[in-house]
Scaffold this motif. Sequence first.
Motif, short mmCIF file in Angstrom:
data_model
loop_
_atom_site.label_atom_id
_atom_site.label_comp_id
_atom_site.label_asym_id
_atom_site.label_seq_id
_atom_site.Cartn_x
_atom_site.Cartn_y
_atom_site.Cartn_z
N LEU A 102 0.83 -1.20 0.00
CA LEU A 102 0.00 0.00 0.00
C LEU A 102 0.87 1.25 0.00
O LEU A 102 1.68 1.46 0.91
CB LEU A 102 -0.91 0.02 1.22
N ASP A 103 0.69 2.08 -1.01
CA ASP A 103 1.38 3.36 -1.07
C ASP A 103 0.44 4.41 -0.51
O ASP A 103 -0.50 4.86 -1.18
CB ASP A 103 1.75 3.68 -2.52
N THR A 104 0.65 4.78 0.72
CA THR A 104 -0.24 5.74 1.38
C THR A 104 0.13 7.18 1.08
O THR A 104 -0.62 8.10 1.43
CB THR A 104 -0.23 5.51 2.90
N ALA A 105 1.29 7.40 0.43
CA ALA A 105 1.70 8.75 0.09
C ALA A 105 1.20 9.16 -1.29
O ALA A 105 0.53 10.19 -1.45
CB ALA A 105 3.23 8.86 0.14
N THR A 106 1.49 8.35 -2.28
CA THR A 106 1.12 8.67 -3.66
C THR A 106 -0.20 8.06 -4.07
O THR A 106 -0.90 8.56 -4.94
CB THR A 106 2.24 8.18 -4.62
N GLY A 107 -0.55 6.95 -3.42
CA GLY A 107 -1.75 6.22 -3.78
C GLY A 107 -1.40 4.95 -4.54
O GLY A 107 -0.29 4.76 -5.01
N GLY A 108 -2.35 4.07 -4.64
CA GLY A 108 -2.13 2.83 -5.36
C GLY A 108 -1.26 1.86 -4.59
O GLY A 108 -1.20 1.89 -3.36
N TYR A 109 -0.58 1.00 -5.35
CA TYR A 109 0.21 -0.06 -4.75
C TYR A 109 1.69 0.08 -5.09
O TYR A 109 2.06 0.62 -6.14
CB TYR A 109 -0.24 -1.43 -5.26
N VAL A 110 2.51 -0.43 -4.20
CA VAL A 110 3.92 -0.65 -4.48
C VAL A 110 4.06 -2.13 -4.83
O VAL A 110 3.95 -2.99 -3.95
CB VAL A 110 4.81 -0.31 -3.27
N VAL A 142 -0.86 -2.95 -15.28
CA VAL A 142 -1.24 -4.35 -15.05
C VAL A 142 -1.08 -4.71 -13.58
O VAL A 142 -1.93 -5.39 -13.00
CB VAL A 142 -0.42 -5.29 -15.95
N ALA A 143 -0.01 -4.25 -12.95
CA ALA A 143 0.19 -4.55 -11.53
C ALA A 143 -0.90 -3.91 -10.67
O ALA A 143 -1.40 -4.52 -9.72
CB ALA A 143 1.57 -4.06 -11.09
N THR A 144 -1.28 -2.67 -11.00
CA THR A 144 -2.34 -2.01 -10.24
C THR A 144 -3.66 -2.77 -10.39
O THR A 144 -4.35 -3.06 -9.40
CB THR A 144 -2.52 -0.56 -10.72
N ALA A 145 -4.01 -3.11 -11.62
CA ALA A 145 -5.26 -3.83 -11.86
C ALA A 145 -5.25 -5.20 -11.19
O ALA A 145 -6.24 -5.63 -10.60
CB ALA A 145 -5.49 -3.96 -13.36
#
Length: 405
Positions: A26-34, A53-56
């Motif tokens: 969880l990327d809580t700074a920028t959003g989305g995933y690491v 693709v990784a986000t989806a």
Amino acid sequence: MTIYRSRDGLRHQFRDVLNFYYPACLDTATGGYVAQLDERDGHVYDARTKHLVATARGVHNFSLGVLADGPHWCEYAAEHGLQFLSNAHWDDERRGYDWLLDGRTATDRTRYCYGHAFVLLAGARAYQAGIPDARAVLERAFDVLEERFWEPDHDLYADRATPEWRTVSSYRGANANMHACEALLAAYEATGDDRYLDRAYTVADRFTREVTSATDGLLWEHYTEEWEPDLSYNEDQPRHQFRPPGYQPGHHVEWAKLLALLSDYRPAGWLRERARDLFDTAIDLGWDDDHGGLYYTVEDDGEPIVPDKYGWVHAEAIGASALLSRDDESYVDWYDRLWEYAQEHLINRRFGNWYERLTREHDRDGPNHGPEVEPGYHPLANCWLAARALEDDPDLFETDRERRD
């Protein structure tokens, strides 16, 4: 007899994979995933790159966690990723999903059918899981696929376009259509809307029966604009990351899985027959009798081109064998054998995640530290499918009570 013939065994493996990625992803700074976690110990080696693709796939994974009654944080994690997918990855001016981001800044806006298919898959699973705004993501992704990639003259999808949609590449690919079929099936399961099922059936029929007749039923990966097999494509790059030459046993079993799923909704006898044929072909051409496991790419006679063993290939073979076991108990043996192979070689014994790639002899030659596109999607999806197969016909699998006794 493998522990993965039980609900408890499948649930344990499913949660192990989720727990490897959460909460570090969880990327809580920028959003989305690491997504760039080292597969050996889970450390983050790149916190900035965001691949479509990784986000989806991350949204898909956590949505499956909700559907499978997984950890309570799955719902939050799925919603977190879906918001990033529908905002940061979406280019509202050009009406398409950006392929690669640095934080929230687009660095590659190429429009890939493959990427849009995974957005459709993410929206479908999130909608099933009750994640807010998921239906809108599902419908928008489908609209782009239909308006920009669908080619009615061929009944298949084109592969990619320039960011402004001015030019569509002459390359045509099997992989984009396979994952579009997967996503369309998920959209049908989520909504009950026949237009998704109809399109999935059309793609499957056209590709696995008509197009592949030019290669004696084997699934070639690369095609010309007229859907003629381009047999020389990337022949000088056998280890190309995304588009290697040769036949892929992994895609044969993945298509077998999709045809078996499609047969649950369409009473066409050819679907299960072709599914069995594709799985059997993958084993005949791809199984390494000396070291075990399925090769990555092979010639049409089974001679390995790249003999490496990939985690995703075996996860897909597990899902396919589980579904095929509902009609033919002989596939239970392959289900067991594949899980035993994965346990011995592919699953990280410390954390439960799956290794991306091993050599033929099962050595690890170092992790791929490029942009990540596989945050546990294949093992999670196929654990979930195996659990569905178990529910469909529990007599084929050991029950939890039998295992405890």
